[in-house]
Motif scaffolding. Structure first.
Motif: not given
Length: 141
Positions: A47-53, A56-57, A112-113
């Motif tokens: 989830a943290a990786r997806m949040k960062a991705e 960035l996107d 993104h939102e």
């Protein structure tokens, strides 16, 4: 007398089996709990990786589209002077493409939102699950 010994022996065997099952069950529960905690931690990392991705996107993709839009504006202004009569279809195409880029930016912002809200919801569910596991673990101790 022999009947009493057999009954007592049977009772002892039953108690021994019950204690063994209880011990194995307790060990199994601890192993399952440990695996569950590890899986929740893996999901939290994902989830943290997806949040960062997603973050960035949401920052870089609109910027790239804005840069493309800017390049198209410059190209249109260069072509607008001397080539206006020769290349009107190209100029119309570029204007249409700029409209598509603006719509794409709006769409991406909404997506993104939406994705950020989903990630936040998953993080909250994982947090609550981890709390339950921790409380259950404390209760068992």
């Amino acid at each position: 007398m022999m009947v009493g010994v057999c009954a007592t022996t049977g009772l002892c065997v039953s108690l021994f089996i019950l204690a063994g099952v209880s011990l194995v069950s307790s060990l199994t529960d601890k192993v399952q709990q440990k695996e569950l905690e590890e899986n929740v931690k893996k999901l939290q990392k994902e989830a943290a990786r997806m949040k960062a991705e997603n973050m960035l996107d949401s920052v870089y993709l609109p910027q790239i589209l804005s840069d493309i839009e800017h390049i198209m504006d410059i190209s249109t202004s260069i072509l607008d002077g001397p080539m206006k009569t020769v290349l009107p279809p190209l100029l119309e195409f570029m204007e249409d493409l700029k409209g598509v880029i603006k719509k794409l930016k709006k769409f991406m912002h909404k997506e993104h939102e939406k994705k950020a809200a989903e990630i936040k919801d998953h993080e909250e569910k994982l947090r609550k699950l981890m709390e339950r596991i921790t409380v259950q673990h404390k209760d068992e101790l």
